[in-house]
Design a protein around this motif. Structure first.
Motif, PDB file in Angstrom:
ATOM      1  N   LYS A  38       0.777  -1.348   0.013  1.00 52.49           N
ATOM      2  CA  LYS A  38      -0.028  -0.047   0.051  1.00 52.49           C
ATOM      3  C   LYS A  38       0.968   1.227  -0.037  1.00 52.49           C
ATOM      4  O   LYS A  38       1.441   1.664   1.060  1.00 52.49           O
ATOM      5  CB  LYS A  38      -0.899  -0.056   1.129  1.00 52.49           C
ATOM      6  N   LYS A  39       0.913   1.829  -1.238  1.00 51.07           N
ATOM      7  CA  LYS A  39       1.654   3.047  -1.394  1.00 51.07           C
ATOM      8  C   LYS A  39       1.584   4.186  -0.568  1.00 51.07           C
ATOM      9  O   LYS A  39       2.116   4.830   0.052  1.00 51.07           O
ATOM     10  CB  LYS A  39       1.957   3.285  -2.860  1.00 51.07           C
ATOM     11  N   GLN A  40       0.276   4.476  -0.858  1.00 47.65           N
ATOM     12  CA  GLN A  40      -0.384   5.587  -0.337  1.00 47.65           C
ATOM     13  C   GLN A  40      -0.054   5.714   1.294  1.00 47.65           C
ATOM     14  O   GLN A  40       0.597   6.634   1.961  1.00 47.65           O
ATOM     15  CB  GLN A  40      -1.723   6.194  -0.718  1.00 47.65           C
ATOM     16  N   ARG A  41      -0.675   4.688   1.996  1.00 49.75           N
ATOM     17  CA  ARG A  41      -0.670   4.496   3.550  1.00 49.75           C
ATOM     18  C   ARG A  41       0.659   4.399   3.909  1.00 49.75           C
ATOM     19  O   ARG A  41       1.149   5.127   4.990  1.00 49.75           O
ATOM     20  CB  ARG A  41      -1.274   3.203   3.868  1.00 49.75           C
ATOM     21  N   GLY A  42       1.572   3.931   3.041  1.00 52.92           N
ATOM     22  CA  GLY A  42       3.120   3.582   3.597  1.00 52.92           C
ATOM     23  C   GLY A  42       3.752   5.122   3.482  1.00 52.92           C
ATOM     24  O   GLY A  42       4.448   5.547   4.346  1.00 52.92           O
ATOM     25  N   GLU A  43       3.555   5.796   2.338  1.00 53.85           N
ATOM     26  CA  GLU A  43       4.101   7.099   2.259  1.00 53.85           C
ATOM     27  C   GLU A  43       3.675   8.081   3.150  1.00 53.85           C
ATOM     28  O   GLU A  43       4.347   9.175   3.653  1.00 53.85           O
ATOM     29  CB  GLU A  43       3.686   7.570   0.629  1.00 53.85           C
ATOM     30  N   ASP A  44       2.252   8.113   3.447  1.00 52.52           N
ATOM     31  CA  ASP A  44       1.816   8.873   4.496  1.00 52.52           C
ATOM     32  C   ASP A  44       2.317   8.568   6.017  1.00 52.52           C
ATOM     33  O   ASP A  44       2.621   9.747   6.382  1.00 52.52           O
ATOM     34  CB  ASP A  44       0.083   8.849   4.746  1.00 52.52           C
ATOM     35  N   ILE A  61       9.233   1.584   1.054  1.00 55.39           N
ATOM     36  CA  ILE A  61       9.440   1.052  -0.185  1.00 55.39           C
ATOM     37  C   ILE A  61       8.126   0.115  -0.495  1.00 55.39           C
ATOM     38  O   ILE A  61       7.848  -0.558   0.268  1.00 55.39           O
ATOM     39  CB  ILE A  61      10.629   0.319  -0.140  1.00 55.39           C
ATOM     40  N   GLN A  62       7.782   0.355  -1.787  1.00 52.47           N
ATOM     41  CA  GLN A  62       6.629  -0.508  -2.268  1.00 52.47           C
ATOM     42  C   GLN A  62       7.326  -1.849  -2.141  1.00 52.47           C
ATOM     43  O   GLN A  62       8.252  -2.145  -3.248  1.00 52.47           O
ATOM     44  CB  GLN A  62       5.966  -0.137  -3.540  1.00 52.47           C
ATOM     45  N   CYS A  63       6.643  -3.063  -1.743  1.00 53.97           N
ATOM     46  CA  CYS A  63       7.125  -4.242  -1.642  1.00 53.97           C
ATOM     47  C   CYS A  63       6.020  -5.265  -1.708  1.00 53.97           C
ATOM     48  O   CYS A  63       5.193  -5.168  -0.782  1.00 53.97           O
ATOM     49  CB  CYS A  63       8.031  -4.321  -0.568  1.00 53.97           C
ATOM     50  N   ASP A  64       5.867  -6.149  -2.614  1.00 52.14           N
ATOM     51  CA  ASP A  64       5.162  -7.339  -2.436  1.00 52.14           C
ATOM     52  C   ASP A  64       5.785  -8.489  -2.066  1.00 52.14           C
ATOM     53  O   ASP A  64       6.848  -9.051  -2.795  1.00 52.14           O
ATOM     54  CB  ASP A  64       4.550  -7.580  -4.000  1.00 52.14           C
ATOM     55  N   VAL A  65       5.486  -8.834  -0.725  1.00 54.64           N
ATOM     56  CA  VAL A  65       6.587  -9.930  -0.320  1.00 54.64           C
ATOM     57  C   VAL A  65       6.436 -11.320  -0.753  1.00 54.64           C
ATOM     58  O   VAL A  65       7.264 -12.146  -0.737  1.00 54.64           O
ATOM     59  CB  VAL A  65       6.141 -10.172   1.408  1.00 54.64           C
ATOM     60  N   THR A  66       5.402 -11.589  -1.715  1.00 56.60           N
ATOM     61  CA  THR A  66       5.600 -12.736  -2.487  1.00 56.60           C
ATOM     62  C   THR A  66       6.512 -12.893  -3.545  1.00 56.60           C
ATOM     63  O   THR A  66       6.766 -13.705  -4.585  1.00 56.60           O
ATOM     64  CB  THR A  66       4.107 -13.092  -3.124  1.00 56.60           C
ATOM     65  N   SER A  67       7.012 -11.517  -3.868  1.00 55.44           N
ATOM     66  CA  SER A  67       8.087 -11.267  -5.037  1.00 55.44           C
ATOM     67  C   SER A  67       9.480 -11.307  -4.389  1.00 55.44           C
ATOM     68  O   SER A  67       9.922 -10.592  -3.824  1.00 55.44           O
ATOM     69  CB  SER A  67       7.756 -10.055  -5.770  1.00 55.44           C
ATOM     70  N   LYS A  68      10.239 -12.308  -5.129  1.00 57.55           N
ATOM     71  CA  LYS A  68      11.594 -12.406  -4.628  1.00 57.55           C
ATOM     72  C   LYS A  68      12.489 -11.221  -4.962  1.00 57.55           C
ATOM     73  O   LYS A  68      13.110 -10.577  -4.007  1.00 57.55           O
ATOM     74  CB  LYS A  68      12.334 -13.781  -5.194  1.00 57.55           C
ATOM     75  N   ALA A  69      12.011 -10.616  -6.071  1.00 64.17           N
ATOM     76  CA  ALA A  69      12.907  -9.448  -6.406  1.00 64.17           C
ATOM     77  C   ALA A  69      12.487  -8.259  -5.487  1.00 64.17           C
ATOM     78  O   ALA A  69      13.421  -7.470  -5.247  1.00 64.17           O
ATOM     79  CB  ALA A  69      12.467  -9.216  -8.027  1.00 64.17           C
ATOM     80  N   ASP A  70      11.328  -8.038  -5.040  1.00 59.43           N
ATOM     81  CA  ASP A  70      10.927  -7.051  -4.168  1.00 59.43           C
ATOM     82  C   ASP A  70      11.707  -7.242  -2.833  1.00 59.43           C
ATOM     83  O   ASP A  70      11.897  -6.073  -2.413  1.00 59.43           O
ATOM     84  CB  ASP A  70       9.248  -7.098  -4.150  1.00 59.43           C
ATOM     85  N   LEU A  71      11.453  -8.459  -2.490  1.00 62.59           N
ATOM     86  CA  LEU A  71      12.348  -8.540  -1.037  1.00 62.59           C
ATOM     87  C   LEU A  71      13.813  -8.213  -1.188  1.00 62.59           C
ATOM     88  O   LEU A  71      14.226  -7.738  -0.129  1.00 62.59           O
ATOM     89  CB  LEU A  71      12.061 -10.140  -0.717  1.00 62.59           C
ATOM     90  N   GLN A  72      14.328  -9.044  -2.186  1.00 62.34           N
ATOM     91  CA  GLN A  72      15.877  -8.397  -2.512  1.00 62.34           C
ATOM     92  C   GLN A  72      16.023  -7.239  -2.319  1.00 62.34           C
ATOM     93  O   GLN A  72      16.738  -6.577  -1.909  1.00 62.34           O
ATOM     94  CB  GLN A  72      16.383  -9.199  -3.607  1.00 62.34           C
TER      95      GLN A  72
END
Ligand code: NAI
Ligand SMILES: CCCCCC(=O)/C=C/[C@H]1[C@H](O)CC(=O)[C@@H]1CCCCCCC(=O)O
Length: 254
Positions: A38-44, A61-72
């Motif tokens: 959640k970008k808006q909530r996180g940035e706020d 940081i916008q991160c989908d924990v199911t994505s290995k690339a996002d976690l890295q």
């Protein structure tokens, strides 16, 4: 661990329990990466914390924990921005309502992946400073939840996985602990109330009152697990009836 000056990542940090984790960590002087879909909530939240503490210690940081690339990417971002990673809270989670396969990915697989990636950079064997990993499970990791078998299964998984890493403290300087809240008043809980009412009737909220805890109390427990260097392989319960305490399992005979 003294929290001041350390760097933490909190997954699912934009709201609910994760949001309170971020608030508590920043309040104790940490640099915090709020990692969430959640970008808006996180940035706020990030903006609010940096304004409140007149600092730049919170980052989103916008991160989908199911994505290995996002976690890295999240871990690289922490190191690039603050030079180190000391604390990882694998906290993002969902109920199984609507998509039980996704719940396994988010609640369990991503906790395993996040933990493994963090170990690589935290390990004293790899030149890291060591650190603490706190995995958010649930009281549904200790007792079965009849209305949420997959959710409960993922949390049993988180607990078993985390406890099986107890040797990392001696070998790599990383303590791994689990936090097991009962029902916590967050959006996840609120969204489930209609289901509870279906199962238990309209007086459910009244009956449940003593079992519901505040996310602030859960965050207080997390801080205790980070600060107390004797806590490794700890299973902390946060319940309405007992507050913060530790669950003792039988010792392995092996
Ligand atoms: N609320 C409750 O009654 C209890 C919750 N828990 C656990 O606590 C953790 C946090 O739950 P709550 O704060 O209550 O939930 P919540 O729904 O209020 O917040 C969860 C956060 O995780 C984020 N998230 C979900 N999927 C994600 C993904 N794929 N990648 C990155 N972020 C993602 C959401 O955007 C949200 O910000 C979960 O692991 C949950 O299972 C444990 C016990 C009780
Ligand atoms: C002893 C059980 C404590 C469970 C604590 C927990 O993790 C609760 C999580 C719920 C969250 O508030 C929203 C949910 O949907 C989660 C799963 C709850 C399923 C309970 C179903 C009740 C039933 O119908 O039997």
């Amino acid at each position: 661990m003294k929290i001041e000056g350390k760097t933490a990542i909190v997954t699912g940090g934009a709201q609910g329990i994760g949001e309170q984790f971020c608030r508590a960590l920043v309040d104790h002087g940490a640099n915090v990466i709020i990692a969430d879909l959640k970008k808006q909530r996180g940035e706020d939240l990030c903006r609010e914390l940096n304004k409140q503490y007149r600092s730049n210690r919170a980052k989103f940081i916008q991160c989908d924990v199911t994505s290995k690339a996002d976690l890295q990417n999240t871990i690289h971002f922490a190191i690039k921005t603050f030079g180190r990673l000391d604390i990882l809270c694998n906290n993002a989670g969902v109920t199984e309502i609507g998509n039980w396969e996704k719940a396994i990915e988010i609640n369990f697989t991503s906790v395993i992946r996040g933990t493994k990636l963090a170990i690589e950079v935290m390990s004293t064997r790899n030149g890291g400073h060591g650190g603490v990993i706190i995995n958010t499970a649930s009281m549904g990791a200790i007792f079965p939840i009849m209305g949420g078998p997959v959710y409960s299964g993922t949390k049993f998984g988180v607990l078993g996985f985390s406890r099986s890493l107890s040797n990392l403290n001696a070998s790599d300087g990383i303590r791994v602990n689990v936090i097991c809240p009962a029902f916590v008043r967050t959006e996840m809980f609120e969204a489930s109330i209609p289901n509870y009412i279906d199962s238990y009737g309209n007086d459910f909220q009244k009956k449940m009152k003593k079992h519901i805890v505040s996310p602030v109390l859960v965050a207080r427990g997390m801080i205790q697990l980070v600060e107390d260097d004797t806590k490794n392989d700890a299973v902390m319960r946060v319940t309405g009836v007992r507050g913060i305490d530790y669950y003792k399992f039988q010792e392995s005979k092996l």
